[in-house]
Design a protein around this motif. Structure first.
Motif, PDB file in Angstrom:
ATOM      1  N   ASN A   1      -0.350  -6.262  -3.115  1.00 56.73           N
ATOM      2  CA  ASN A   1       0.462  -5.515  -4.059  1.00 56.73           C
ATOM      3  C   ASN A   1       1.526  -4.725  -3.282  1.00 56.73           C
ATOM      4  O   ASN A   1       1.186  -4.015  -2.332  1.00 56.73           O
TER       5      ASN A   1
ATOM      6  N   LYS B   1       1.042  -0.738  -3.632  1.00 57.42           N
ATOM      7  CA  LYS B   1      -0.083  -0.209  -2.860  1.00 57.42           C
ATOM      8  C   LYS B   1       0.226  -0.247  -1.361  1.00 57.42           C
ATOM      9  O   LYS B   1      -0.116   0.686  -0.623  1.00 57.42           O
TER      10      LYS B   1
ATOM     11  N   ARG C   1       3.896 -14.678  -6.499  1.00 60.80           N
ATOM     12  CA  ARG C   1       3.982 -13.422  -7.226  1.00 60.80           C
ATOM     13  C   ARG C   1       3.550 -13.626  -8.672  1.00 60.80           C
ATOM     14  O   ARG C   1       4.001 -14.567  -9.328  1.00 60.80           O
TER      15      ARG C   1
ATOM     16  N   ARG D   1      -0.488  -9.599 -11.767  1.00 59.02           N
ATOM     17  CA  ARG D   1      -1.563  -8.788 -11.182  1.00 59.02           C
ATOM     18  C   ARG D   1      -1.373  -8.511  -9.698  1.00 59.02           C
ATOM     19  O   ARG D   1      -2.201  -7.837  -9.079  1.00 59.02           O
ATOM     20  N   GLY D   2      -0.295  -9.034  -9.123  1.00 55.16           N
ATOM     21  CA  GLY D   2      -0.073  -8.768  -7.710  1.00 55.16           C
ATOM     22  C   GLY D   2       0.513  -9.966  -6.975  1.00 55.16           C
ATOM     23  O   GLY D   2       1.282 -10.742  -7.542  1.00 55.16           O
TER      24      GLY D   2
END
Length: 295
Positions: free
Chosen positions: A17, A20, A50, A53-54
């Protein structure tokens, strides 16, 4: 290619991510995104798939992460070599399974002798710890000895031999009754769980219920309360057995004998801090104060 790009790529691959990874690196998100795109343009291939959800690595990204881990590790190793001296200093990252009964003595003895070392400890199951050592995430780890710990890129030092026992509450029970109880285990990749699975397979038993519990304390507390049965080293619970709180049931040596070993990478430069840690292990093997009376 900028080395910092590889650090960013490694962190995005780990976090899956952008946001993050940016938070962990203390970068703005747009900077991380731009760095990844620049790296993809330079290598002329997408490195991530991609989705909402990430992000996950593409096949090309998986190739690059292998090289990135090695390059970053070599840079970190170079810094250690340049800063190293006979008196250990710096960071030492060690992993361990949860049931190394000698570990408190080992850590205490090491810390008293080498106070300038920043020692950190990570717990996990054997499979994950081996992978982290191989991928330069840990300097070394205590694991259960198996074919994976004999990896050609690892060196291992035997710490001690354990006897695994089936542990139940203090209600009288037989082996046949135990086979029908819920199994309380660490997550997949645990060496004790693998041994238990071997025994059940050879006994032609299919467990009715297997419950994965995160910590040794939770597993033991659940056993004491009568929830199910577990399979762990006798040294961890023998004092509870002596007090009549639980029952321990032995299995043949084929399933119950298991080594605890300390592993580290074979080709890596061995810092003074790691060398002294291994020396401390060997010194503690001669100590007879185990197990801890309050565990």
């Amino acid at each position: 290619m900028d080395l910092k790009d590889l650090y960013i790529f490694q962190k995005v691959a780990e976090k899956k991510n952008i946001s993050k990874a940016a938070n962990t690196l203390n970068y703005v998100q747009s900077n991380v995104t731009a760095r990844i795109r620049r790296l993809e343009e330079e290598l002329q291939t997408p490195l991530f798939h991609r989705h909402n959800r990430g992000m996950v690595l593409t096949p090309e990204g998986k190739k690059l992460i292998t090289y990135a881990d090695k390059i970053i590790s070599m840079v970190n190793e170079m810094k250690k070599v340049m800063q190293d001296s006979e008196q250990p200093v710096g960071k030492l990252e060690i992993g361990t399974v949860e049931t190394v009964i000698k570990l408190p003595f080992i850590l205490s003895k090491y810390n008293k002798q080498y106070e300038r070392v920043d020692l950190s400890l990570t717990s996990g199951v054997t499979k994950d710890l081996i992978d982290q050592v191989l991928h330069y995430k840990l300097d070394g780890a205590f694991v259960t000895g198996n074919h994976k710990s004999n990896h050609p890129d690892l060196v291992q030092y035997k710490v001690f031999e354990e006897e695994l026992v089936l542990v139940t509450d203090n209600t009288p029970t037989t082996i046949e009754e135990i086979k029908r109880k819920p199994l309380l285990v660490f997550r997949s990749g645990c060496g004790y769980r693998s041994k238990l699975r071997e025994w059940l397979r050879d006994e032609h038993v299919v467990p009715e219920k297997v419950m994965e519990l995160g910590t040794l304390e939770t597993i033991l507390g659940s056993v004491y309360s009568g929830l199910g049965v577990t399979f762990i080293p006798h040294s961890v619970v023998q004092h509870h057995e002596a007090r009549g709180l639980i029952q321990c049931h032995k299995l043949p040596d084929k399933y119950s004998k298991i080594d605890t070993v300390f592993i580290c990478r074979k080709e890596a430069y061995q810092t003074a801090s790691l060398e002294k840690f291994i020396d401390t292990l060997e010194e503690c093997q001669q100590d007879t104060r185990y197990p801890l009376p309050f565990i």
